[in-house]
Design an enzyme around this catalytic site. Structure first.
Site, PDB file in Angstrom:
ATOM      1  N   LEU A 530       0.594  -1.655  -0.139  1.00  0.00           N
ATOM      2  CA  LEU A 530      -0.253   0.073   0.156  1.00  0.00           C
ATOM      3  C   LEU A 530       1.677   1.298   0.257  1.00  0.00           C
ATOM      4  O   LEU A 530       0.278   2.378  -0.469  1.00  0.00           O
ATOM      5  CB  LEU A 530      -0.878  -0.192   1.069  1.00  0.00           C
ATOM      6  CG  LEU A 530      -1.743  -0.723   1.326  1.00  0.00           C
ATOM      7  CD1 LEU A 530      -2.590  -0.933   2.727  1.00  0.00           C
ATOM      8  CD2 LEU A 530      -2.746  -1.406   0.477  1.00  0.00           C
ATOM      9  N   ALA A 537       6.909   0.072   6.205  1.00  0.00           N
ATOM     10  CA  ALA A 537       6.257  -0.110   4.396  1.00  0.00           C
ATOM     11  C   ALA A 537       5.309  -0.910   4.722  1.00  0.00           C
ATOM     12  O   ALA A 537       4.794  -1.601   5.459  1.00  0.00           O
ATOM     13  CB  ALA A 537       6.786  -1.062   3.179  1.00  0.00           C
ATOM     14  N   ASP A 660       2.590  13.180  19.055  1.00  0.00           N
ATOM     15  CA  ASP A 660       2.606  13.071  17.091  1.00  0.00           C
ATOM     16  C   ASP A 660       1.331  12.490  16.446  1.00  0.00           C
ATOM     17  O   ASP A 660       1.037  11.553  15.093  1.00  0.00           O
ATOM     18  CB  ASP A 660       3.597  11.836  16.745  1.00  0.00           C
ATOM     19  CG  ASP A 660       3.593  12.366  15.279  1.00  0.00           C
ATOM     20  OD1 ASP A 660       3.860  13.184  14.467  1.00  0.00           O
ATOM     21  OD2 ASP A 660       4.606  10.842  14.599  1.00  0.00           O
TER      22      ASP A 660
END
Length: 880
Positions: A530, A537, A660
């Protein structure tokens, strides 16, 4: 607001001097002028003026006391009243003042230039009036007993005047004024003998305001007359006189002693010792202390401070450093290795320096010897360590015994044990070593080489078992453990979870907690990629369960784990994340391992739910700027914000700090609900939105709170700041702070700048965002407050207009995603060539909340204002 052109000023002057009376009233375009506002300080005030014009709408300028406002926070809305640009327009200009201050008081007007003429609206007045406002309040402090000090309390109106009254322990003070008189806002306290509270009341025509209550803690005064009364080589005794302590008796005193080199390391008045001091406490009275276990013949510096029941503070009053010195002592041990040899006419005595501490300066050695029938002879031999004695050769010589002692200025140390005189023996040649046959040596070398070779093969074989992966299972039993043999290939290891955990060497407690987290690698089948980036990844996958197959997203992390501590930290966070259970928080399905020949530990693989619609940063971009634009109602965007706030409220209640939070880390599932993701396990995956400063870790500085940029301190309130920036989805996924470089963001925020309000953003939402960016973290709202406010906002919005044919964007079709590194899944945007990118829904398939739908837009693609910058492609946002 930019600089006003010179032509505008000339037109204004000409109009003021030459326009006839009543001309403005006859052609005045203003249909609404600013009103009057009277309120207290720090309230928000809004002024508005409206005008009707024909032709191109003009720019409205705001004036205060006939002076142009250069930095006015004003917005202008232009509404056409016809279909042609040459028709009439309605122009509405709003001026908002977020926090009213004294500098904002004055007369406000709107001004426009039409056909070369300047028109000015009727003035509106902003005034301040309310209870007194404190400019300075009394602060907590510690003082020594019976020591004068000052407190300060200042306030202002309007209305003025403001009268001030001081209170001690809630009782008004009527002390005489100091000489010379001090200002009214200064309270001169002559001294206290007990801990007290002080506050002030300020009065004006509107009422009374009371300040905070300052607690003044009374501590003992500095001790004095610290001096030495006795000294021994390892002990010193000191006494001192305590200072006044008010009504609180002293409980104990603390003494610091520091070994110094002739006082060089301690300077007069130095507040703290240069090294960790020897600390001793003593109950008082009496006010004296004996220091033990000191070094003899050494300089020290000592100081003392006393405490009462009010406790110790960092600024307790210490005495000045007092230099003292321990006297010399005698050596603690005798000389070592004493020998005495007689060669017929001479006795040679030899020794070495004592091993025990000398406790002073060695001045020399004393030697004593005696025979069986002769008196003892005592000699001072100085610093020599060998002496030759001239002796008569008779029967008494072999019966001599010798002793040696070292001495300092304080006296003699202990004597060595008596050593008898031994006869001299000539040194004989050492016996020749027996020689081995040459074949013995050769045989031994061959056996040793064979042992080394076998050991090397065993180590290499064991290492390959731990680092190679890829083939099917070949279980055998060796020493009672399961051993797996396999060849290197690009696939997951087929070892069982139990064998993997046993080979990692982690603690038994963590291994037990991982039973429900670890997933066997052979149950995971990988599909298409994807997205792939520098650090990770994301691949589509299937997890084969006992009775079903689950579509998942498999994230492989490329960051090498080099130590067992890093691996245990990773697995411990996975255990904690597996317990998360909230509809708006990404749930961790499990973790498996991907082996590696290059690293000492296998690489972790994170298994997450597959998110059909990708991340919340890419989704609005594809919907808004794709080849087939899709209308995103405001109700939907507010629902997204409420989902994020709900998920973060759950995490903060779990005492979990995200660090984050951004739209790229929020995922959309099939029901269009947002799940907060990418916390804990994958902090180092992203690159594009992160900025590396020196040798520090990469940080998303455009989303990070200002205090975290300065001190790298993260709290739930720093997550609230990031939430305010995350509402960038309201701007359709555009980059925050366009035009500001990553390395300049801290200075930009420190100067008071914040994100500007988007044109299509509701005023209430921007006010909520602004609260998230308060400089003081304590002034920011909690996530529970944010969720409640967003839900209330969502309930007040009208339902989104539903078209006749309800269409739903299907983002699960198409090619590869651009770069969904923030996604636990994802999909491609619909294209015009894909007729199935939108599929029809029945009434039962509409979102259960009934608040939004998605349908292709027939309107032309909107153009953003120039000053907002162009949006970056997905995965390539402006870095941090």
């Amino acid at each position: 607001m930019g600089r006003v052109p010179l032509a505008w000023w000339l037109a204004l002057c000409c109009w003021g001097c030459m326009a006839p009376n009543g001309s403005q009233a006859q052609e005045d375009p203003f249909v609404r002028s600013p009103g009057n506002i009277t309120g207290a300080q720090e309230l928000t005030g809004t002024l508005q003026c409206e005008l009707l014009v024909h032709g191109e709408p003009p720019e409205v300028t705001w004036l205060r006391d006939r002076q142009t406002l250069q930095l006015a926070d004003s917005t202008q809305i232009q509404v056409p009243l016809g279909e042609d640009e040459q028709d009439d327009w309605k122009v509405v200009s709003k001026l908002r003042i977020l926090s009213l201050q004294l500098s904002d008081v004055g007369w406000y007007q709107c001004a426009v230039v039409l056909g070369g003429r300047t028109f000015v609206s009727q003035p509106g007045y902003i005034g301040l009036e309310g209870l007194p406002y404190f400019l300075e309040e009394p602060e907590d402090r510690t003082v020594t007993a019976n020591t004068p000090f000052n407190l300060s309390c200042r306030a202002q109106g309007p209305p003025d005047p403001v009268d001030l009254l001081w209170l001690q322990d809630a009782v008004p003070l009527l002390w005489p004024r100091a000489t010379p008189p001090a200002p009214q806002h200064i309270l001169c306290v002559p001294g206290l003998n007990k801990t007290s509270s002080f506050s002030c009341e300020v009065h004006n025509a509107k009422g009374v305001t009371t300040s905070r209550m300052a607690i003044i803690t009374v501590l003992p005064q500095q001790p004095h007359d610290l001096h030495l009364v006795s000294s021994l080589p390892t002990k010193l005794e000191v006494v001192w006189t305590p200072g006044l302590s008010g009504i609180y008796p002293l409980t104990h005193c603390t003494l610091h002693a520091v070994l110094s080199d002739d006082g060089v390391s301690i300077r007069l008045g130095e507040p703290d010792p240069p090294e960790e001091p020897l600390t001793m406490q003593v109950s008082v009275p009496p006010h004296q202390l004996q220091l033990d276990s000191l070094c003899p013949h050494s300089p020290y510096h000592i100081r003392v401070a006393c405490a009462s029941s009010q406790g110790l503070t960092l600024d307790q009053p210490w005495t000045h450093w007092l230099p003292v010195e321990t006297p010399e002592g005698v050596p603690l041990g005798p000389p070592k290795n004493v020998t005495a040899i007689w060669n017929g006419t001479q006795a040679i005595v030899h020794w070495q320096e004592p091993m025990a501490p000398l406790q002073g300066t060695l001045l020399g050695y004393r030697l004593a010897y005696r025979g069986q029938d002769t008196p003892e002879v005592l000699m001072d031999v100085g610093l020599k360590q060998e002496v030759t004695l001239e002796l008569r050769e008779d029967r008494t010589v072999p019966n001599l015994i010798v002793c040696v002692a070292a001495y300092t200025a304080s006296g003699d140390g202990p004597w060595s044990l008596p050593v008898p005189l031994e006869p001299w023996r000539p040194v004989s040649e050492p016996p020749a070593p027996s020689s081995w046959p040459w074949w013995y040596v050769l045989l031994g070398a061959v056996v040793a080489a064979a042992c080394v070779f076998i050991l090397a093969l065993f180590l290499i074989h064991g290492q390959k078992k731990e680092t190679r992966y890829g083939e099917e299972f070949e279980p055998t039993v060796e020493r009672g453990e399961l051993v797996v043999r396999y060849r290197v290939r690009k696939s997951y290891s087929r070892r069982t979870t139990e064998a993997t955990l046993n080979s990692l060497g982690i603690s038994e407690e963590l291994k037990e907690n991982l039973r429900d987290v670890m997933v066997d690698q052979h149950k995971v089948a990988l599909g298409k990629t994807l997205g792939e980036g520098e650090f990770a990844a994301v691949m589509e996958g299937q997890l084969n369960q006992d009775d079903s197959t689950l579509k998942v997203a498999v994230k492989t992390i490329k960051i090498a784990i080099c130590t067992r501590l890093e691996l245990e930290d990773f697995l411990s966070e996975a255990v904690g994340m597996k317990e998360f259970d909230h509809p708006n928080v990404m749930r961790l399905i499990g973790v498996c391992f991907q082996g590696s020949e290059l690293d000492g530990f296998p690489a972790p693989v994170v298994i997450l739910p597959f998110m059909k619609h990708g991340d919340l940063h890419s989704f609005p971009l594809y919907s808004f700027f794709g080849d087939q634009p899709v209308f995103l109602p405001t109700q939907m965007l507010v629902k997204f914000m409420a989902d994020i706030a709900s998920g973060m409220e759950y995490l903060s209640a779990k005492r979990f700090i995200h660090r984050d939070l951004a739209a790229r880390n929020c995922m959309l599932n099939e029901s269009m609900s947002v799940c907060v993701a990418d916390f804990g396990l994958s902090k180092k995956i992203y690159d594009g939105d992160y900025y590396c400063q020196g040798h520090t870790a990469k940080m998303p500085v455009k989303w990070i709170a200002i205090e975290s940029l300065a001190d790298r301190v993260y709290t739930s309130k720093s997550d609230v700041w990031s939430f305010g920036v995350t509402i960038e989805i309201g701007t359709r996924g555009q980059t925050p702070y366009p035009g500001v470089e990553n390395s300049e963001i801290y200075d930009y925020l420190h100067q008071g700048n914040r994100l500007k309000q988007p044109v299509d953003c509701l005023d209430g939402l921007y006010a909520l965002m602004s609260q998230c960016w308060e400089l003081n973290p304590q002034d920011r709202p909690s996530f529970s407050q944010l969720w409640e406010d967003l839900e209330n906002t969502l309930n007040t919005l009208p339902p989104a207009q539903e078209p006749n044919e309800i269409l739903y964007v299907n983002m699960d079709e198409g090619g590869s995603h651009a770069e969904p590194l923030g996604a636990a899944g994802g999909a491609d945007p619909p294209t015009q060539s894909d007729p199935d990118s939108c599929s029809c829904l029945t009434a039962a398939e509409v979102h259960p909340a009934g608040r939004y739908v998605l349908c292709p837009s027939t309107a032309p693609r909107p153009t953003l204002p120039v000053d907002r910058g162009s949006p970056a492609p997905p995965g390539q946002e402006d870095g941090v």
